[in-house]
Design a protein around this motif. Structure first.
Motif, PDB file in Angstrom:
ATOM      1  N   GLN B  34       0.849  -1.189   0.000  1.00 20.76           N
ATOM      2  CA  GLN B  34       0.000   0.000   0.000  1.00 20.76           C
ATOM      3  C   GLN B  34       0.886   1.242   0.000  1.00 20.76           C
ATOM      4  OE1 GLN B  34      -3.073  -0.094   3.016  1.00 20.76           O
ATOM      5  NE2 GLN B  34      -3.268  -2.315   2.880  1.00 20.76           N
ATOM      6  N   VAL B  35       0.311   2.332  -0.480  1.00 17.79           N
ATOM      7  CA  VAL B  35       1.043   3.601  -0.506  1.00 17.79           C
ATOM      8  C   VAL B  35       0.147   4.688   0.063  1.00 17.79           C
ATOM      9  CG1 VAL B  35       2.469   2.949  -2.486  1.00 17.79           C
ATOM     10  CG2 VAL B  35       0.275   4.089  -2.848  1.00 17.79           C
ATOM     11  N   CYS B  36       0.766   5.807   0.318  1.00 20.50           N
ATOM     12  CA  CYS B  36       0.042   6.908   0.946  1.00 20.50           C
ATOM     13  C   CYS B  36      -0.691   7.735  -0.114  1.00 20.50           C
ATOM     14  CB  CYS B  36       1.037   7.782   1.715  1.00 20.50           C
ATOM     15  SG  CYS B  36       0.252   8.999   2.782  1.00 20.50           S
ATOM     16  N   ASN B  37      -1.965   7.898   0.125  1.00 16.42           N
ATOM     17  CA  ASN B  37      -2.749   8.717  -0.791  1.00 16.42           C
ATOM     18  C   ASN B  37      -2.611  10.180  -0.395  1.00 16.42           C
ATOM     19  OD1 ASN B  37      -4.765   9.405  -2.758  1.00 16.42           O
ATOM     20  ND2 ASN B  37      -6.176   9.681  -1.035  1.00 16.42           N
ATOM     21  N   GLY B  38      -2.328  11.024  -1.382  1.00 17.47           N
ATOM     22  CA  GLY B  38      -2.018  12.418  -1.068  1.00 17.47           C
ATOM     23  C   GLY B  38      -3.140  13.393  -1.314  1.00 17.47           C
ATOM     24  N   GLU B  39      -4.311  12.911  -1.677  1.00 17.01           N
ATOM     25  CA  GLU B  39      -5.385  13.857  -2.004  1.00 17.01           C
ATOM     26  C   GLU B  39      -6.727  13.318  -1.547  1.00 17.01           C
ATOM     27  OE1 GLU B  39      -5.809  14.500  -6.149  1.00 17.01           O
ATOM     28  OE2 GLU B  39      -7.266  16.131  -5.930  1.00 17.01           O
ATOM     29  N   PHE B  40      -7.550  14.220  -1.068  1.00 18.07           N
ATOM     30  CA  PHE B  40      -8.912  13.856  -0.690  1.00 18.07           C
ATOM     31  C   PHE B  40      -9.790  13.898  -1.940  1.00 18.07           C
ATOM     32  CE2 PHE B  40     -13.152  15.526   0.525  1.00 18.07           C
ATOM     33  CZ  PHE B  40     -13.624  14.393   1.151  1.00 18.07           C
ATOM     34  N   VAL B  41     -10.433  12.798  -2.227  1.00 14.60           N
ATOM     35  CA  VAL B  41     -11.329  12.720  -3.376  1.00 14.60           C
ATOM     36  C   VAL B  41     -12.693  12.286  -2.852  1.00 14.60           C
ATOM     37  CG1 VAL B  41     -11.720  11.728  -5.657  1.00 14.60           C
ATOM     38  CG2 VAL B  41      -9.383  12.061  -4.819  1.00 14.60           C
ATOM     39  N   GLU B  42     -13.609  13.235  -2.842  1.00 14.37           N
ATOM     40  CA  GLU B  42     -14.895  12.954  -2.198  1.00 14.37           C
ATOM     41  C   GLU B  42     -15.691  11.888  -2.945  1.00 14.37           C
ATOM     42  OE1 GLU B  42     -17.203  16.432  -1.590  1.00 14.37           O
ATOM     43  OE2 GLU B  42     -18.605  15.461  -0.222  1.00 14.37           O
ATOM     44  N   GLU B  43     -15.739  12.014  -4.279  1.00 17.54           N
ATOM     45  CA  GLU B  43     -16.573  11.073  -5.034  1.00 17.54           C
ATOM     46  C   GLU B  43     -16.037   9.641  -4.945  1.00 17.54           C
ATOM     47  OE1 GLU B  43     -13.939  13.331  -8.010  1.00 17.54           O
ATOM     48  OE2 GLU B  43     -15.105  13.745  -6.214  1.00 17.54           O
ATOM     49  N   ALA B  44     -14.729   9.550  -4.778  1.00 16.13           N
ATOM     50  CA  ALA B  44     -14.131   8.212  -4.650  1.00 16.13           C
ATOM     51  C   ALA B  44     -14.034   7.774  -3.191  1.00 16.13           C
ATOM     52  CB  ALA B  44     -12.747   8.192  -5.280  1.00 16.13           C
ATOM     53  N   LYS B  45     -14.526   8.639  -2.302  1.00 15.13           N
ATOM     54  CA  LYS B  45     -14.437   8.383  -0.858  1.00 15.13           C
ATOM     55  C   LYS B  45     -12.996   8.024  -0.482  1.00 15.13           C
ATOM     56  CE  LYS B  45     -19.204   6.890  -0.376  1.00 15.13           C
ATOM     57  NZ  LYS B  45     -20.145   5.819  -0.002  1.00 15.13           N
ATOM     58  N   LEU B  46     -12.117   8.818  -1.048  1.00 18.42           N
ATOM     59  CA  LEU B  46     -10.698   8.580  -0.822  1.00 18.42           C
ATOM     60  C   LEU B  46     -10.167   9.660   0.109  1.00 18.42           C
ATOM     61  CD1 LEU B  46      -8.731   6.460  -1.934  1.00 18.42           C
ATOM     62  CD2 LEU B  46      -8.071   8.115  -3.687  1.00 18.42           C
ATOM     63  N   GLN B  47      -9.794   9.246   1.287  1.00 20.61           N
ATOM     64  CA  GLN B  47      -9.269  10.196   2.260  1.00 20.61           C
ATOM     65  C   GLN B  47      -7.794  10.459   1.975  1.00 20.61           C
ATOM     66  OE1 GLN B  47     -10.994  11.754   4.658  1.00 20.61           O
ATOM     67  NE2 GLN B  47     -12.920  10.697   4.156  1.00 20.61           N
ATOM     68  N   SER B  48      -7.384  11.687   2.267  1.00 19.70           N
ATOM     69  CA  SER B  48      -5.958  11.974   2.136  1.00 19.70           C
ATOM     70  C   SER B  48      -5.224  11.386   3.334  1.00 19.70           C
ATOM     71  CB  SER B  48      -5.729  13.492   2.069  1.00 19.70           C
ATOM     72  OG  SER B  48      -6.223  14.096   3.247  1.00 19.70           O
ATOM     73  N   GLU B  49      -3.948  11.133   3.103  1.00 19.46           N
ATOM     74  CA  GLU B  49      -3.079  10.539   4.136  1.00 19.46           C
ATOM     75  C   GLU B  49      -3.618   9.206   4.660  1.00 19.46           C
ATOM     76  OE1 GLU B  49      -2.176  13.978   3.078  1.00 19.46           O
ATOM     77  OE2 GLU B  49      -3.465  14.404   4.812  1.00 19.46           O
ATOM     78  N   THR B  50      -4.183   8.443   3.769  1.00 17.56           N
ATOM     79  CA  THR B  50      -4.552   7.071   4.122  1.00 17.56           C
ATOM     80  C   THR B  50      -3.777   6.108   3.218  1.00 17.56           C
ATOM     81  OG1 THR B  50      -6.439   7.161   2.618  1.00 17.56           O
ATOM     82  CG2 THR B  50      -6.876   7.621   4.941  1.00 17.56           C
ATOM     83  N   CYS B  51      -3.572   4.917   3.741  1.00 11.19           N
ATOM     84  CA  CYS B  51      -2.824   3.901   2.993  1.00 11.19           C
ATOM     85  C   CYS B  51      -3.800   3.158   2.077  1.00 11.19           C
ATOM     86  CB  CYS B  51      -2.158   2.935   3.957  1.00 11.19           C
ATOM     87  SG  CYS B  51      -0.924   3.717   5.021  1.00 11.19           S
ATOM     88  N   VAL B  52      -3.526   3.229   0.808  1.00  8.93           N
ATOM     89  CA  VAL B  52      -4.413   2.610  -0.180  1.00  8.93           C
ATOM     90  C   VAL B  52      -3.570   1.830  -1.187  1.00  8.93           C
ATOM     91  CG1 VAL B  52      -6.172   4.400   0.069  1.00  8.93           C
ATOM     92  CG2 VAL B  52      -4.350   4.666  -1.635  1.00  8.93           C
ATOM     93  N   LEU B  53      -4.275   1.173  -2.088  1.00  4.59           N
ATOM     94  CA  LEU B  53      -3.565   0.446  -3.141  1.00  4.59           C
ATOM     95  C   LEU B  53      -2.875   1.436  -4.082  1.00  4.59           C
ATOM     96  CD1 LEU B  53      -6.229  -2.272  -4.002  1.00  4.59           C
ATOM     97  CD2 LEU B  53      -4.093  -2.566  -2.722  1.00  4.59           C
ATOM     98  N   PRO B  54      -1.730   1.100  -4.587  1.00  3.67           N
ATOM     99  CA  PRO B  54      -1.016   2.022  -5.473  1.00  3.67           C
ATOM    100  C   PRO B  54      -1.826   2.423  -6.700  1.00  3.67           C
ATOM    101  CG  PRO B  54       0.418   0.226  -4.801  1.00  3.67           C
ATOM    102  CD  PRO B  54      -0.957  -0.124  -4.315  1.00  3.67           C
ATOM    103  N   SER B  55      -2.718   1.540  -7.113  1.00  3.30           N
ATOM    104  CA  SER B  55      -3.471   1.831  -8.341  1.00  3.30           C
ATOM    105  C   SER B  55      -4.450   2.987  -8.171  1.00  3.30           C
ATOM    106  CB  SER B  55      -4.223   0.580  -8.779  1.00  3.30           C
ATOM    107  OG  SER B  55      -5.072   0.133  -7.738  1.00  3.30           O
ATOM    108  N   ILE B  56      -4.895   3.246  -6.952  1.00  2.00           N
ATOM    109  CA  ILE B  56      -5.870   4.329  -6.755  1.00  2.00           C
ATOM    110  C   ILE B  56      -5.278   5.511  -6.001  1.00  2.00           C
ATOM    111  CG2 ILE B  56      -7.824   2.741  -6.803  1.00  2.00           C
ATOM    112  CD1 ILE B  56      -7.956   2.963  -3.770  1.00  2.00           C
ATOM    113  N   ALA B  57      -4.025   5.411  -5.621  1.00  2.00           N
ATOM    114  CA  ALA B  57      -3.413   6.485  -4.843  1.00  2.00           C
ATOM    115  C   ALA B  57      -3.214   7.723  -5.711  1.00  2.00           C
ATOM    116  CB  ALA B  57      -2.080   6.019  -4.278  1.00  2.00           C
TER     117      ALA B  57
END
Lengths: 219, 204
Positions: B34-57
């Motif tokens: 997993q890698v650190c996601n650097g951006e908050f994306v509301e529609e993708a429910k992707l929080q910033s500074e969370t560990c996610v799969l590299p493909s969606i980071a």
């Protein structure tokens, strides 16, 4: 069970030997006056038969033939030359015990396998504990810290270590089982050839005033 | 034999960490894979500074609440006007990779019934480069205070530094937010987002 041949021998002696000897050596019975015997015409008493002539002593230096008096003047003096009656063969299979060295070797291998398995179980549980410590199936709200990374790596390394110990211990246990089978002492087979017919033998012997009926058998 | 195979199968107890379960640790650290996601994306429910799969980071993106750039020097610093004896100012800022410092300035109020102190708080994610705050005397261009550890700690994924200082009425001050060069992934995460609060009030 061992009493049976003895009883049979006693019965044989009583039934066969005694009457035979008695008929040959006993003097004729004396009739009681006024009381007739089993016959109607009682013959007058006869004098006792003269004793049998004694055989002449063997000259010095000549070996006397071995003669069993029970067989009279049978040509073969050695009674052991009679063909023995035979029964069915008895087969006995014996399983010898393992040697002490073999038992120690097997025990050592098994104990080693179990100990290695126990060590593997320890690392297995440690791995599970560490994995449970950092495992998460939903948002935890916690940052990934150095402690969690250490637990993650510990889970992985303990898992590998457990696998190694399980593998070695399991291989040792399998080797123990194979060794147990391979080193099993061979069974010893003994065949007993009975010299007597196990079938009961009926015996009928005439005696004075009737006959004795008996039997002899082994079991 | 079957039990042995079962045990060996259970041995494969690698920790099961689903993506999004953890916030990024120091230096953008994440569980394996997993890698650190650097951006908050509301529609993708992707929080910033969370560990996610590299493909969606997503790479690090910072959008300040108020764009105060350029504010890299004391003179360029954003001036917080109209601060009273008891007042508050807050801003979500960005310390981008090229930034050396962000400045804000203010003047200590005059005529307060009691002494006025400034309570400066800086909060930033633990995932990226560490930041510090300093208090400067604007007129003399002298650093007069630096931050320290706070009495209360924020949430685990945030770092807070505190700076309390008693002010001299009528004096102009400058607050400098600057990276300290620590935990910046060897330069690969030499950036951060932060929240700066400046509160005036009685000391203590």
């Amino acid at each position: 069970m061992r009493v049976a041949p003895a009883i049979a021998a006693m019965v044989s002696a009583l039934v066969i030997g005694a009457p035979t000897i008695a008929l040959a050596d006993e003097p004729a019975p004396t009739p009681v006056p006024g009381i007739p015997g089993p016959g109607v015409n009682v013959p007058p008493p006869t004098p006792a038969p003269a004793p049998a002539p004694q055989p002449a002593p063997a000259p010095p230096g000549d070996t006397a033939p071995k003669t069993d008096p029970a067989y009279g003047d049978y040509n073969n003096p050695d009674v052991r030359d009679f063909p023995a009656p035979k029964g069915k063969d008895v087969i006995v299979v014996a399983y010898p015990e393992r040697s002490k060295r073999n038992i120690i070797t097997l025990g050592g291998m098994a104990a080693g396998g179990l100990i290695l398995g126990a060590v593997g179980l320890y690392y297995h549980l440690d791995s599970r504990s560490a994995a449970d410590e950092v495992g998460a199936h939903s948002f935890s709200g916690e940052p990934w810290t150095a402690d969690k990374q250490a637990a993650y790596e510990r889970a992985h390394s303990s898992s590998v270590t457990a696998g190694v110990f399980y593998g070695i211990g399991g291989a040792l246990l399998i080797a123990t089982a194979i060794t147990y089978i391979v080193t099993e002492p061979e069974a010893e087979t003994m065949v007993i050839h009975p010299h007597t017919d196990p079938k009961p033998t009926a015996l009928v012997a005439p005696i004075k005033g009737g006959a004795v009926v008996g039997g002899a058998w082994r079991f | 034999m079957r039990a042995l195979l079962l045990l060996v199968a259970l041995t494969a107890c690698t920790p099961d960490v689903v993506p999004g379960a953890y916030l990024c640790g120091p230096e953008a650290s994440c569980p394996e894979g997993q890698v650190c996601n650097g951006e908050f994306v509301e529609e993708a429910k992707l929080q910033s500074e969370t560990c996610v799969l590299p493909s969606i980071a997503r790479p690090f993106v910072c959008l300040p609440k108020i764009d105060l750039e350029p504010d890299d020097t004391m003179e360029q610093g954003y001036f917080i006007a109209d601060l009273g004896c008891v007042s508050n100012f807050a801003n979500d800022g960005c310390m981008l990779e090229a930034d050396s410092a962000d400045w804000v300035t203010f003047e200590a109020p005059i005529g307060c019934t009691s002494q006025v102190a400034v309570q400066t708080r800086l909060t930033f994610p633990i995932a990226y480069e560490e930041l510090t705050i300093e208090l400067w005397d604007f007129a003399q261009n002298v650093r007069i205070a630096t931050d320290g550890e706070c009495k209360s700690t924020p949430e685990g994924f945030l770092v807070r530094s505190c700076l309390d200082f008693a002010l001299v009425p009528g004096t102009k001050y400058a607050i400098k937010v600057t990276p300290n060069g620590q935990a910046n992934c060897g330069g690969d995460c030499a950036y951060n987002r932060y929240t700066l609060t400046v509160q005036l009030g009685p000391p203590g």
